[in-house]
Write a protein that holds these residues in place. Sequence first.
Motif, PDB file in Angstrom:
ATOM      1  N   THR A  86       0.808  -1.224   0.000  1.00 26.34           N
ATOM      2  CA  THR A  86       0.000   0.000   0.000  1.00 26.34           C
ATOM      3  C   THR A  86       0.840   1.272   0.000  1.00 26.34           C
ATOM      4  N   ARG A  87       2.151   1.145   0.233  1.00 23.11           N
ATOM      5  CA  ARG A  87       2.995   2.339   0.255  1.00 23.11           C
ATOM      6  C   ARG A  87       3.027   2.983  -1.131  1.00 23.11           C
ATOM      7  N   GLY A  88       2.801   4.281  -1.172  1.00 32.23           N
ATOM      8  CA  GLY A  88       2.788   5.012  -2.435  1.00 32.23           C
ATOM      9  C   GLY A  88       1.416   5.083  -3.075  1.00 32.23           C
ATOM     10  N   ALA A  89       0.454   4.305  -2.575  1.00 32.88           N
ATOM     11  CA  ALA A  89      -0.905   4.348  -3.125  1.00 32.88           C
ATOM     12  C   ALA A  89      -1.662   5.538  -2.544  1.00 32.88           C
ATOM     13  N   ASP A  90      -2.581   6.076  -3.331  1.00 26.45           N
ATOM     14  CA  ASP A  90      -3.398   7.201  -2.875  1.00 26.45           C
ATOM     15  C   ASP A  90      -4.428   6.736  -1.850  1.00 26.45           C
ATOM     16  N   ASP A  91      -4.675   7.574  -0.874  1.00 28.05           N
ATOM     17  CA  ASP A  91      -5.748   7.346   0.083  1.00 28.05           C
ATOM     18  C   ASP A  91      -7.044   7.854  -0.561  1.00 28.05           C
ATOM     19  N   VAL A  92      -7.986   6.942  -0.839  1.00 27.67           N
ATOM     20  CA  VAL A  92      -9.185   7.318  -1.602  1.00 27.67           C
ATOM     21  C   VAL A  92     -10.444   7.350  -0.735  1.00 27.67           C
ATOM     22  N   ARG A  93     -10.295   7.400   0.580  1.00 24.62           N
ATOM     23  CA  ARG A  93     -11.495   7.368   1.434  1.00 24.62           C
ATOM     24  C   ARG A  93     -12.400   8.572   1.191  1.00 24.62           C
ATOM     25  N   ALA A  94     -11.826   9.714   0.738  1.00 25.33           N
ATOM     26  CA  ALA A  94     -12.643  10.902   0.466  1.00 25.33           C
ATOM     27  C   ALA A  94     -12.999  11.037  -1.012  1.00 25.33           C
ATOM     28  N   VAL A  95     -12.624  10.057  -1.821  1.00 29.87           N
ATOM     29  CA  VAL A  95     -12.942  10.092  -3.254  1.00 29.87           C
ATOM     30  C   VAL A  95     -14.305   9.438  -3.451  1.00 29.87           C
ATOM     31  N   ASP A  96     -15.273  10.229  -3.870  1.00 25.79           N
ATOM     32  CA  ASP A  96     -16.641   9.717  -3.980  1.00 25.79           C
ATOM     33  C   ASP A  96     -16.768   8.617  -5.020  1.00 25.79           C
ATOM     34  N   SER A  97     -16.063   8.771  -6.150  1.00 20.85           N
ATOM     35  CA  SER A  97     -16.148   7.783  -7.220  1.00 20.85           C
ATOM     36  C   SER A  97     -14.783   7.602  -7.861  1.00 20.85           C
ATOM     37  N   LEU A  98     -14.393   6.348  -8.065  1.00 19.15           N
ATOM     38  CA  LEU A  98     -13.134   6.057  -8.749  1.00 19.15           C
ATOM     39  C   LEU A  98     -13.320   5.997 -10.262  1.00 19.15           C
ATOM     40  N   ARG A  99     -14.557   6.060 -10.717  1.00 15.65           N
ATOM     41  CA  ARG A  99     -14.842   5.996 -12.147  1.00 15.65           C
ATOM     42  C   ARG A  99     -14.278   7.231 -12.851  1.00 15.65           C
ATOM     43  N   GLY A 100     -13.323   7.039 -13.744  1.00 18.58           N
ATOM     44  CA  GLY A 100     -12.754   8.143 -14.499  1.00 18.58           C
ATOM     45  C   GLY A 100     -11.862   9.059 -13.691  1.00 18.58           C
ATOM     46  N   THR A 101     -11.508   8.645 -12.464  1.00 19.47           N
ATOM     47  CA  THR A 101     -10.665   9.476 -11.598  1.00 19.47           C
ATOM     48  C   THR A 101      -9.237   8.943 -11.616  1.00 19.47           C
ATOM     49  N   GLU A 102      -8.272   9.845 -11.736  1.00 23.07           N
ATOM     50  CA  GLU A 102      -6.864   9.448 -11.736  1.00 23.07           C
ATOM     51  C   GLU A 102      -6.408   9.216 -10.298  1.00 23.07           C
ATOM     52  N   VAL A 103      -6.220   7.959  -9.945  1.00 20.04           N
ATOM     53  CA  VAL A 103      -5.717   7.624  -8.613  1.00 20.04           C
ATOM     54  C   VAL A 103      -4.604   6.601  -8.774  1.00 20.04           C
ATOM     55  N   GLN A 104      -3.686   6.604  -7.814  1.00 19.10           N
ATOM     56  CA  GLN A 104      -2.616   5.605  -7.796  1.00 19.10           C
ATOM     57  C   GLN A 104      -3.075   4.426  -6.950  1.00 19.10           C
ATOM     58  N   PRO A 105      -3.334   3.253  -7.555  1.00 20.84           N
ATOM     59  CA  PRO A 105      -3.747   2.097  -6.757  1.00 20.84           C
ATOM     60  C   PRO A 105      -2.569   1.464  -6.044  1.00 20.84           C
ATOM     61  N   VAL A 106      -2.831   0.439  -5.272  1.00 23.31           N
ATOM     62  CA  VAL A 106      -1.758  -0.293  -4.605  1.00 23.31           C
ATOM     63  C   VAL A 106      -0.897  -0.992  -5.653  1.00 23.31           C
ATOM     64  N   ARG A 107       0.366  -1.204  -5.313  1.00 19.78           N
ATOM     65  CA  ARG A 107       1.257  -1.977  -6.186  1.00 19.78           C
ATOM     66  C   ARG A 107       0.961  -3.457  -6.006  1.00 19.78           C
ATOM     67  N   LYS A 108       1.011  -4.190  -7.102  1.00 21.64           N
ATOM     68  CA  LYS A 108       0.559  -5.573  -7.099  1.00 21.64           C
ATOM     69  C   LYS A 108       1.474  -6.422  -7.974  1.00 21.64           C
ATOM     70  N   GLU A 109       1.827  -7.618  -7.474  1.00 24.38           N
ATOM     71  CA  GLU A 109       2.582  -8.568  -8.284  1.00 24.38           C
ATOM     72  C   GLU A 109       2.058  -9.968  -8.021  1.00 24.38           C
ATOM     73  N   LEU A 110       2.050 -10.803  -9.054  1.00 25.77           N
ATOM     74  CA  LEU A 110       1.520 -12.156  -8.930  1.00 25.77           C
ATOM     75  C   LEU A 110       2.447 -13.015  -8.086  1.00 25.77           C
ATOM     76  N   LEU A 111       1.877 -13.646  -7.055  1.00 22.95           N
ATOM     77  CA  LEU A 111       2.626 -14.629  -6.275  1.00 22.95           C
ATOM     78  C   LEU A 111       2.490 -16.009  -6.908  1.00 22.95           C
ATOM     79  N   VAL A 112       1.240 -16.420  -7.164  1.00 20.92           N
ATOM     80  CA  VAL A 112       1.031 -17.739  -7.762  1.00 20.92           C
ATOM     81  C   VAL A 112      -0.337 -17.804  -8.428  1.00 20.92           C
ATOM     82  N   ASP A 113      -0.384 -18.506  -9.532  1.00 20.58           N
ATOM     83  CA  ASP A 113      -1.622 -18.853 -10.227  1.00 20.58           C
ATOM     84  C   ASP A 113      -1.788 -20.359 -10.024  1.00 20.58           C
TER      85      ASP A 113
END
Length: 376
Positions: free
Chosen positions: A298-325
Amino acid sequence: MTSKRLAGLCTAVLLVSTAASASAAPRTFEASGPTETGVRLLGATALPHGLRYDGTTVGGLSGIDYDPRSGNWVLISDDRSRKQPARFYTADIDMGAGDIGIELTDTVPLRRPDGTVYPPSGTGGSVDPEAIRFDPRSQDLWWSSEGERAEHRRDPAILRTERDGSFAGRLPLASNLRMREHTGPRRNETLEGLTFAAGGSLVVGSMEGPLIQDGAAPTAEHGALGRITVQNRSGQVLSQYAYPMDPVFASPPKGGSANNGVSEILAVNRGNPFRYLVLERSYVSGVGNSIRIHRIDTRGADDVRAVDSLRGTEVQPVRKELLVDLSEFEGLSTIDNIEGMTWGPRLPSGERTLVLVSDDNFSASQTTQIIALAVR
């Protein structure tokens, strides 16, 4: 109370009920080697459909957790009191060399503040249990309920229960996760995931799908943004992050259905407030399931608790990498509706065990599957 021995994730299953016995045919299993990320398959098994234990139907297992202090395990059923009262099971799981055995030790009904069990769904006072966790600071258990949009609109919830099922409290819900007419969670896509972090000072919940106001659910053409909410133990929302869900892994046949969502979240280390595992479960009718486990930070991700809608909004999500499929493991001939995930005890090799359980939806066409992985 008679316990039930489910012997051998890797070899066989032996089930002894209080009323009758049932067994699954022995299964020879050759553990798969590690993936590129250092995950290997220890074993897998499926419980018989409609298994009876202590007067209940074992099924709908949507959450699992392990208490390293006591060595005890719990599994929660998402039965909305339709078959028997909403409940969780306690268990012992033995991970010996070359053999893994499970013994169910008790059935515990979940209770309302007045001490009564939850009524069947549709009555306005029921629950839809999904995730369950041991409280690292007490003897209590915390669990999540999805709520309902179609019947007697009911908000999702994070609740606390004592070991005997007695009601112990409820965590205040983040305002944007409430079931409002045109906003909030979609039906059956709400609080699926729950974990503790930072030594138990943080309670972290994950939504299965995007909120109505945050955009469309995932399809084969696009993913979606869900929300992960971080609260303190009194319920104050400290932060909320956007989580980028994968697209559905295949297109459905004409007239078929498909979805993808987050079914569980798990702190990588209970002392770390930033790093988690996220389990994404995708289903395509006529094709099957895809189960992927991701590491996120979650480090570096935007805090979106005050963002009413993520639709069409530029936000930085959490960083993600695949561990296993899970499709990487040749030993898994079946991959069902995996919903629960927990760390188990360490192996003598130093690897951590990661144990998964599937929700069979009490359907004869699905299975209650338990999978054990070893993670470097």
